[in-house]
Design an enzyme around this catalytic site. Structure first.
Site, PDB file in Angstrom:
ATOM      1  N   PRO A  35      61.035  -1.455 -26.885  1.00 19.02           N
ATOM      2  CA  PRO A  35      59.896  -0.609 -26.933  1.00 19.02           C
ATOM      3  C   PRO A  35      58.650  -1.397 -26.564  1.00 19.02           C
ATOM      4  O   PRO A  35      58.365  -2.447 -27.116  1.00 19.02           O
ATOM      5  CB  PRO A  35      59.850  -0.180 -28.378  1.00 19.02           C
ATOM      6  CG  PRO A  35      61.128  -0.619 -28.989  1.00 19.02           C
ATOM      7  CD  PRO A  35      61.882  -1.367 -27.990  1.00 19.02           C
ATOM      8  N   GLU A  36      57.915  -0.892 -25.628  1.00 17.22           N
ATOM      9  CA  GLU A  36      56.621  -1.460 -25.269  1.00 17.22           C
ATOM     10  C   GLU A  36      55.542  -0.564 -25.892  1.00 17.22           C
ATOM     11  O   GLU A  36      55.860   0.287 -26.717  1.00 17.22           O
ATOM     12  CB  GLU A  36      56.497  -1.531 -23.740  1.00 17.22           C
ATOM     13  CG  GLU A  36      57.658  -2.276 -23.089  1.00 17.22           C
ATOM     14  CD  GLU A  36      57.553  -2.396 -21.590  1.00 17.22           C
ATOM     15  OE1 GLU A  36      56.437  -2.523 -21.070  1.00 17.22           O
ATOM     16  OE2 GLU A  36      58.610  -2.361 -20.918  1.00 17.22           O
TER      17      GLU A  36
END
Length: 271
Positions: A2-3
């Site tokens: 996840p960014e």
DNA sequence: AACGCGCCCTGTCCGC
DNA sequence: TGCGGACAGGGCGCGT
């Protein structure tokens, strides 16, 4: 992992679901996920604490408690899920927080690169200072980028992913932002001209905002706080599209390795 | 000091 | 079918 867009999506969900909830029980299944103290101290520190608010800093989820903070980093494959009684039992459960209202906040992580850590407000402030600029804040400007990158000879793609400089941009959105900005990812960060820096700043903000609107990119493992996939994968222009035609010029996209991570780009559109 | 690399860990996929 | 190697949204600590 996840960014930024994926973490932001989770944080917005949790900010709606968690404030007021009290942590009643703590089950540490994988001790290596808990950083900074032993599992027993971690559990004791959380038991009885109440969630005040949920925010994001960089790729971290911050649960502000009535005593200190619980900071969650999802690593590559972490998930933070709010589960109600009767929901599917998770595989790869790492840490379970039982809430007083009967729900659970479950952290799972196949690869266990993520971590959970308690901080006092002061401790977190010091950690926060080591993190770079938020790309969606007013501080992220072309002028700032030019100054910060002035002496850096590293490739601009690697530069963009360094959390001490700019936070939240990971391997997917770095490639996407550079494509939108028409900048070759191999260029030294210090070589960017003013116009290119301006394009990169705008492209970065734009792609992050759009991805948030689509609730993030599910490449393989990412899920939101309800276990749902993000919808941005179909909008990606270069990531994981090696050999497929550039959507702008038709030339097959390239894949190269930078700093041990895959980079995708168009050798014609990006200079 | 900045930078590059290896490592943490599990799962999946691809070629032989 | 089995097996080895490469690869996967991150980040840290080490060496140079």
């Amino acid at each position: 992992m996840p960014e930024l867009p994926e973490v932001e999506t989770i944080v917005r969900d949790l900010a709606r679901l968690l404030p007021g909830a009290e942590i009643q029980g703590v089950e540490v299944v994988h001790a290596d996920l808990v950083q900074g103290e032993e599992p027993a101290g971690f559990a004791a520190g959380l038991r009885g604490a109440r969630v005040r608010e949920v925010t994001r800093r960089a790729k971290n989820i911050l649960l502000h408690l009535d005593r200190g903070l619980l900071v969650v980093n999802l690593g590559m494959t972490g998930r933070l899920l709010v589960r109600s009684p009767g929901d599917d039992a998770p595989t790869h459960l790492g840490v379970r927080l039982r809430l007083a209202d009967g729900r659970e906040l479950d952290y799972h992580d196949v690869r266990r690169f993520g971590c959970l850590q308690r901080y006092t407000a002061d401790e977190w402030e010091r950690r926060d200072e080591a993190l770079g600029v938020e790309p969606l804040s007013d501080a992220f400007t072309a002028e700032w980028l030019l100054g910060a990158a002035k002496k850096s000879r590293v490739a601009v793609k690697t530069w963009l992913m360094d959390q001490r400089r700019v936070v939240g941009v990971g391997n997917i959105y770095a490639s996407e932002a550079l494509f939108r900005a028409r900048v070759d990812p191999r260029r030294p960060a210090s070589s960017l001209k003013k116009k290119e820096a301006a394009r990169l700043v705008e492209a970065t903000r734009e792609v992050l905002r759009e991805a948030i609107d689509f609730r993030g990119t599910t490449f393989l493992d990412y899920r939101d706080a309800s276990g749902e996939r993000g919808e941005f994968a179909g909008r990606l222009r270069v990531y994981d599209r090696a050999g497929e035609p550039c959507r702008t010029c038709g030339r097959p996209l390239e894949r190269i390795v930078q700093g041990g991570r895959s980079t995708f780009f168009c050798a014609r559109c990006q200079r």
